[in-house]
Design an enzyme around this catalytic site. Structure first.
Site, PDB file in Angstrom:
ATOM      1  CB  ILE A 162      27.555  52.237  48.695  1.00 45.41           C
ATOM      2  CG1 ILE A 162      27.294  50.744  48.492  1.00 45.41           C
ATOM      3  CG2 ILE A 162      27.035  53.042  47.494  1.00 45.41           C
ATOM      4  CD1 ILE A 162      25.819  50.359  48.512  1.00 45.41           C
ATOM      5  CB  ILE A 242      21.845  55.032  45.064  1.00 42.84           C
ATOM      6  CG1 ILE A 242      22.866  55.553  46.074  1.00 42.84           C
ATOM      7  CG2 ILE A 242      21.959  55.791  43.746  1.00 42.84           C
ATOM      8  CD1 ILE A 242      24.311  55.273  45.693  1.00 42.84           C
ATOM      9  CB  SER A 243      19.533  54.671  50.288  1.00 35.17           C
ATOM     10  OG  SER A 243      18.634  55.772  50.273  1.00 35.17           O
ATOM     11  NE  ARG A 244      15.967  48.625  50.279  1.00 36.37           N
ATOM     12  CZ  ARG A 244      17.009  48.126  49.630  1.00 36.37           C
ATOM     13  NH1 ARG A 244      17.677  48.890  48.778  1.00 36.37           N
ATOM     14  NH2 ARG A 244      17.403  46.876  49.827  1.00 36.37           N
ATOM     15  CG  ASP A 268      18.622  52.594  41.180  1.00 30.93           C
ATOM     16  OD1 ASP A 268      18.116  52.348  40.070  1.00 30.93           O
ATOM     17  OD2 ASP A 268      19.176  51.720  41.881  1.00 30.93           O
ATOM     18  CD  GLU A 273      12.140  50.265  44.310  1.00 25.57           C
ATOM     19  OE1 GLU A 273      12.952  51.124  44.711  1.00 25.57           O
ATOM     20  OE2 GLU A 273      12.403  49.040  44.272  1.00 25.57           O
ATOM     21  CG  HIS A 292      16.012  48.988  43.474  1.00 23.87           C
ATOM     22  ND1 HIS A 292      15.246  48.866  44.610  1.00 23.87           N
ATOM     23  CD2 HIS A 292      17.302  48.853  43.894  1.00 23.87           C
ATOM     24  CE1 HIS A 292      16.025  48.675  45.665  1.00 23.87           C
ATOM     25  NE2 HIS A 292      17.286  48.677  45.246  1.00 23.87           N
ATOM     26  CB  ILE A 293      19.374  49.053  37.673  1.00 23.94           C
ATOM     27  CG1 ILE A 293      19.537  50.555  37.415  1.00 23.94           C
ATOM     28  CG2 ILE A 293      18.101  48.526  37.036  1.00 23.94           C
ATOM     29  CD1 ILE A 293      19.704  50.923  35.948  1.00 23.94           C
ATOM     30  N   GLY A 294      20.918  49.363  40.993  1.00 21.25           N
ATOM     31  CA  GLY A 294      22.229  49.643  41.567  1.00 21.25           C
ATOM     32  C   GLY A 294      23.231  48.520  41.401  1.00 21.25           C
ATOM     33  CB  SER A 295      23.564  45.267  42.792  1.00 21.86           C
ATOM     34  OG  SER A 295      22.273  44.678  42.835  1.00 21.86           O
TER      35      SER A 295
END
Length: 327
Positions: A162, A242-244, A268, A273, A292-295
């Site tokens: 990534i 964008i990780s955790r 993100d 969450e 949390h919409i990275g993927s």
């Protein structure tokens, strides 16, 4: 598999908040006999020895020792996404259960989102939208300004798949790219995107206009960015995660944003969450938070499902498992 009984695979549920997508079910049922947790709990005696794999869609069903003890013939857990911090790998290994994830199919979308967050934060898109649609707005102030992304310095913490895709995108914006990683990339990989390795994370933090976190959550990366690290950043810098959520000390981040230690944050991921509705991060104008919409694109979620099917099939037939997670 014509003429043979389909393998029994445990899922959490179908539809709802955390269930397998309803439009994935028909395809899954071509390969597996799906058993929901509710069905399993209602008929444990018959199903406990039948179930041979667990299809873990967004951390569900939760896997603990009690569940593993009750499923003696489970061979593999296929987990969606790239993160594995929700799994006890040592526990699973002790039961002889293999694990797979889907790291490569999520990388393009997640990199796209990282860039989107950087652009949205730098150009103050959320604030701008609110101003544009507000019934109280009578004019657009000429001195309402954002910050440039082009030619700025981007520091990427975690130069895996990534992180590298982000660097490829940032190159098109003519950004100066720094990165910190456990291992330095090959020289040809660095030169392809114009990236410079920072052995010490401190050097990256001090120089970057944007610091983007793209690491797995491990004991080593837990609260990797805390008060000390935030104070090393420029007062004009933006933190993008964008990780955790647990990679950042959120209390320290709130304090840094409130006191203008750094300029802004675009997240993100948070912990938990979603955040409690009264959390101070939700009240700050210099923060953008996405759920949390990275993927989260239809194509990628479909590819994740297909990858998980391949891994389960390989695990049940003794073939090499694509994307096997090793201890």
């Amino acid at each position: 598999m014509e003429g043979q009984e389909l393998p029994y695979v445990l899922i959490d549920c179908i539809g709802g908040k955390h269930g397998v997508y309803e439009d994935h079910v028909e395809f899954l049922e071509k390969h597996f006999h799906l058993i929901t947790m509710k069905e399993y709990l209602e008929n444990k005696k018959f199903l406990s020895k039948k179930i041979r794999a667990i299809y873990m869609w967004y951390h569900k069903p939760v896997i603990n020792e009690e569940l593993l003890q009750s499923l003696p013939n489970v061979k593999i857990v296929a987990s969606s996404g790239v993160g594995i911090d929700h799994l006890d790998l040592n526990l699973l290994s002790s039961y002889g259960v293999k694990v797979s994830n889907t790291p490569f199919v999520v990388s393009t979308d997640t990199a796209d989102l990282g860039m989107a967050l950087m652009l949205a934060s730098s150009r103050r898109l959320v604030e701008g939208y609110q101003m544009a649609v507000s019934p109280d707005t009578e004019y657009f102030p000429a001195d309402w300004l954002g910050a440039e992304v082009s030619a700025a310095t981007l520091g990427i913490v975690g130069m895996g798949t990534i992180g590298y895709k982000i660097a490829e995108r940032a190159k098109a914006f003519e950004m100066k790219i720094l990165y910190h990683n456990r291992n330095q990339r090959k020289k040809e990989e660095e030169s392809a995107v114009g990236a410079t390795y920072c052995k010490k994370i401190d050097d990256l933090l001090q120089q970057s206009d944007f610091v983007l976190l793209s690491v797995n959550l491990t004991p080593q990366t837990h609260k990797l960015i805390g008060k000390r690290e935030l104070e090393l950043m420029k007062p004009t810098a933006t933190l993008i995660n964008i990780s955790r959520g647990l990679v950042v000390d959120q209390d320290a981040l709130v304090e840094a944003l409130q006191n203008k230690v750094i300029k802004a944050a675009a997240l993100d991921v948070t912990y938990p969450e979603p955040l409690p509705r009264d959390h101070p991060l939700l009240k700050l104008k210099n923060v953008i938070i996405t759920p949390h919409i990275g993927s989260a694109t239809k194509k990628t979620r479909r590819l994740m499902m297909e990858n998980m099917i391949e891994s389960i099939q390989a695990g049940l037939t003794g073939l090499p498992i694509p994307n096997e997670v090793l201890l």
